[in-house]
Design an enzyme around this catalytic site. Sequence first.
Site, PDB file in Angstrom:
ATOM      1  CB  CYS A  15      47.014  -7.704  23.742  1.00 53.07           C
ATOM      2  SG  CYS A  15      46.568  -8.849  22.423  1.00 53.07           S
ATOM      3  CB  CYS A  17      43.356  -8.665  17.182  1.00 54.10           C
ATOM      4  SG  CYS A  17      41.885  -9.481  17.778  1.00 54.10           S
ATOM      5  CB  CYS A  64      40.596  -7.135  23.442  1.00 54.05           C
ATOM      6  SG  CYS A  64      40.492  -8.911  23.253  1.00 54.05           S
ATOM      7  CB  CYS A  79      43.502 -14.857  23.121  1.00 53.00           C
ATOM      8  SG  CYS A  79      42.258 -13.568  23.377  1.00 53.00           S
ATOM      9  CD  GLN A 115      25.271 -15.910  27.521  1.00 53.07           C
ATOM     10  OE1 GLN A 115      26.237 -15.373  26.977  1.00 53.07           O
ATOM     11  NE2 GLN A 115      24.059 -15.378  27.505  1.00 53.07           N
ATOM     12  CE1 TYR A 123      13.541 -13.572  19.433  1.00 52.71           C
ATOM     13  CE2 TYR A 123      12.796 -12.696  21.536  1.00 52.71           C
ATOM     14  CZ  TYR A 123      12.861 -12.607  20.160  1.00 52.71           C
ATOM     15  OH  TYR A 123      12.253 -11.561  19.503  1.00 52.71           O
ATOM     16  CG  ASP A 182      18.832 -14.089  26.136  1.00 51.33           C
ATOM     17  OD1 ASP A 182      19.339 -13.085  25.594  1.00 51.33           O
ATOM     18  OD2 ASP A 182      19.513 -14.973  26.680  1.00 51.33           O
ATOM     19  CB  CYS A 186      23.983  -9.468  24.203  1.00 52.03           C
ATOM     20  SG  CYS A 186      23.196  -9.863  22.629  1.00 52.03           S
TER      21      CYS A 186
END
Length: 467
Positions: free
Chosen positions: A93, A99, A102, A176, A300, A329, A398, A425
Site C-alpha cells: 500500500c 495513513c 491498515c 484503498c 455494518q 442497542y 451490541d 467490536c
Amino acid sequence: MSYHQNVKKFEKINQKMNGGKDKEKRSDSDKDKAKNKKAAAKAKFTDGLKAGSRARAEAETSVKKNGKAVDKSKGRTREALDNKAETVKKSRCPYFKKCGACQMIDTPYDKQLRQKHAHVAELLEPYTRVAAFVGMEEPEHYRCKVHAVFTHDKKGNPLSGIYREGTHDVVPIDSCLLEDQKADAIITTIRGMLKSFKIKTYDEDNGFGLLRHVLIRIGKNTGEIMVVLVTVSPIFPSKNNFVKALLKEHPEITTIVLNVNDKQTSMILGDKEKAMYGPGFIYDICCGMKFKISPKSFYQVNPVQQEVLYNTAIEMAELKGDEVALDCYSGVGTIGIIASPHVKEVISVELNSDAVKDAKINAKINNVSNITFYENDATRFMQQMADSGDKADLVFMDPPRSGSTPEFIESMINLSPDKIVYISCSPDSLARDLELITKGGYKVKKAIPVDMFPFTRSIEMVTLLTK
C-alpha cells in the site's frame, strides 16, 4: 593496498629522504622545527589515507550503475540482495506509512487471523475457549461505506483522502485496498469536477470553502449507490449541472444527497440534508431481510461478514420459537428483525430517535409484525421490566466499542434472561464486561470471532452466556 601498508611505505620513503641521519650540523632549535614539521606532514598524510580508505570502501559497495548497486571487488551486481531488502521495506500500500489505518496490510491473511485469535484467546482465557476465526474468502475491498475528506494543497488544487491516524492531517488517497472500488472511483471523479464548477474545498483553519466531505454508501446485495456531499452551505453552485455531469460518469448512482454541516466539529454529517437526485436513501439485503439505509443509518461497513455475524448470533442462541427476545442497542433494528422469524416476540430498544424511525420502516418493509420498538435508554428499560415482573428469555446486546456499563449489566442481571448473546467490536471491553456478567451468575458457553475488518487490528466477537 591497505591503510597500514601505506603508512609503512610513507615511513620508508621518509627515512630514505632523510638518509637515516642528519649529515649537516644544526642547532637544537632547527632540529626541533624540522621534527615538528615532519610530524605535522606525517599526520596530514595519514589523515588523508584514512579518508581515502573510507571513500574507497564506500565507493566499492555503493557505486551505482543503471540504478543498481555494483560490487566492484566481485564484478557482479547485488540486485538480488537489494530486492530482498526492498521487499522488507516496501509496503504493497503506497499510503501505509502516512495513513495508519491498515496496521496489518502486509501481513498474510492467515497469519492475521492467527495473531488476532491469539490475542482474543488470551483475553477470554478465564471464561472460555475461543472458537476458530471466521475469516473472508476475499478479504480486500470489503468496505461499502467510504468516507473522504476534501481539502486542497498550497496552490489551491483540490485533494481528497483520509485523516492520518490520531490527527486531522489529510493523507491524499486515490484508491484503498479495503474500500469498494466503485466508491473510490466516484470520489476521484468528484474531485476532478471541482475546478470546472469553481467549487472550493473547505479549509479547517480559516473556515473558507464549500465542500468538506464525500460519503459513499453501497448496497452490496442490491447494487444501489448513495453519494452524500457534505458542505458548509445549503447553496450548491450549478447543482443540476453538477448532478448531471456526475451521473454521466457514473450512471450506477441511485441517489445524491446534500448534507449541510456548518459547525466547527469533528463530526462528518450535519443535521440538515436534502436529496439532490433520487429518494435520498438506498436499500440493501441482509440474511434475506431488506433494510433502508439513510446517510446517518448505522449499517455494518462489511456486508459480507455482517450476514455471517448475525447468522452466527442467531444459530448460537439455539432458538426454539417460543422465546421473548430483547434487542438492546438495536440501531435500525437489524438483529431484531433478522431474529424475528425464529422467536415468539422481539422487543427492540434504542435511544436514537432517527434510528428508531428507520427501524420501524424496516420492520414494515419486511412485513414483520412480532417486533415492538421503544425509544428509550436500554438500562432504564430493562430495570423497569424487572421491577414490573416482566420477563425476557434472551437478550441481544451490541454495545459501542467502549462496551457496556456496570449499570446496564446490573439491570440485565436483575431482568435475569436465560441467555445473553453479546456482540462486541472490542475484545478488551468484552473481557471487562464478562467479568461483571459472570459474577452475576452467568457462564460463557461459546465465543466465536468473526473477521469484520481484515488487515486491521479490529476484532468482532459473538459470545453466548447462559445461567
